[in-house]
Design a protein around this motif. Structure first.
Motif, short mmCIF file in Angstrom:
data_model
loop_
_atom_site.label_atom_id
_atom_site.label_comp_id
_atom_site.label_asym_id
_atom_site.label_seq_id
_atom_site.Cartn_x
_atom_site.Cartn_y
_atom_site.Cartn_z
N GLY A 53 0.80 -1.22 0.00
CA GLY A 53 0.00 0.00 0.00
C GLY A 53 0.83 1.26 0.00
N THR A 76 4.31 0.19 -2.69
CA THR A 76 3.63 0.24 -3.98
C THR A 76 4.53 -0.37 -5.06
OG1 THR A 76 4.45 2.47 -4.35
CG2 THR A 76 2.25 2.27 -3.41
N PHE A 122 -5.23 -0.74 -5.40
CA PHE A 122 -5.28 0.64 -5.85
C PHE A 122 -3.94 1.04 -6.46
CE2 PHE A 122 -8.24 0.27 -2.31
CZ PHE A 122 -9.41 0.77 -2.87
N HIS A 123 -2.99 0.09 -6.52
CA HIS A 123 -1.65 0.42 -6.99
C HIS A 123 -1.55 0.28 -8.50
CE1 HIS A 123 -1.62 -0.69 -2.89
NE2 HIS A 123 -1.59 -1.95 -3.15
N LEU A 142 -9.12 7.38 1.18
CA LEU A 142 -7.91 7.32 0.36
C LEU A 142 -7.36 8.73 0.16
CD1 LEU A 142 -9.03 4.72 -2.34
CD2 LEU A 142 -7.77 4.32 -0.22
N GLU A 166 -5.09 3.54 2.41
CA GLU A 166 -4.45 2.79 1.33
C GLU A 166 -3.14 2.18 1.85
OE1 GLU A 166 -2.18 1.87 -2.11
OE2 GLU A 166 -4.11 1.19 -1.48
#
Length: 164
Positions: free
Chosen positions: A12, A45, A94-95, A125, A19
């Motif tokens: 994250g 990430t 979400f990466h 986020l 996140e």
């Protein structure tokens, strides 16, 4: 008997509040006394460069934010194969390069470990280094679930069956 190599990876972006829950989770887990065959890895990430870090691992447990359009703090336990069955239910990551792409590449290379993902529905986020209270409050439960998985792998050589 040789113990299986187990890695717990937190994934994250810590700059985007919830996140970053996977990375912040590792801080909580690192306060526990873990067996020698358990390694913690901050995936952040990072993308495909993670492939070489997981190739020596037998079991990989990932903690990440997932968007399952559920209540903030909801916990999901699934294996990568489950995503292929119900992809519309989860936006897994979400990466930029999701962990599924990393696992797919490891699979192609023949080095993919058995993998289990604990996904947590984030609340926010937005830019910020702090987790929301809802997410911070659920991390001890996730820690217990991860520790149970580690014990089960050591004792039985596999992940537990069923949901959290």
């Amino acid at each position: 008997m040789l113990q299986p190599k187990i890695m717990v990876m937190g994934v994250g972006n810590v700059l985007l509040s919830d996140e970053g829950l996977g990375v912040q989770f590792l801080t909580l887990l690192s306060q526990e006394t873990l067996p020698d065959n358990v390694e913690l890895l901050e995936g952040g990430t990072a993308g495909l460069e993670l492939v070489h870090l997981i190739k020596e691992v037998d079991y990989l447990i990932i903690v990440d934010a997932v968007n399952a359009k559920d209540e903030p703090g909801a916990i999901f336990r699934f294996e990568p194969e489950d995503i292929r069955v119900m992809p519309s239910q989860f936006e897994v990551s979400f990466h930029q390069v999701g962990i599924l792409e990393v696992l797919a590449m490891a699979n192609i290379l023949g080095t993919a470990p058995k993998t289990l993902i604990f996904g947590i529905q984030p609340k926010s986020l937005d830019m910020g280094l702090e987790l929301t209270p809802e997410i911070r409050g659920v991390l001890p439960r996730v820690k217990d679930l991860v520790l149970e998985e580690i014990q089960h792998i050591i004792q039985h050589g596999e992940f537990r069956q069923g949901n959290p």
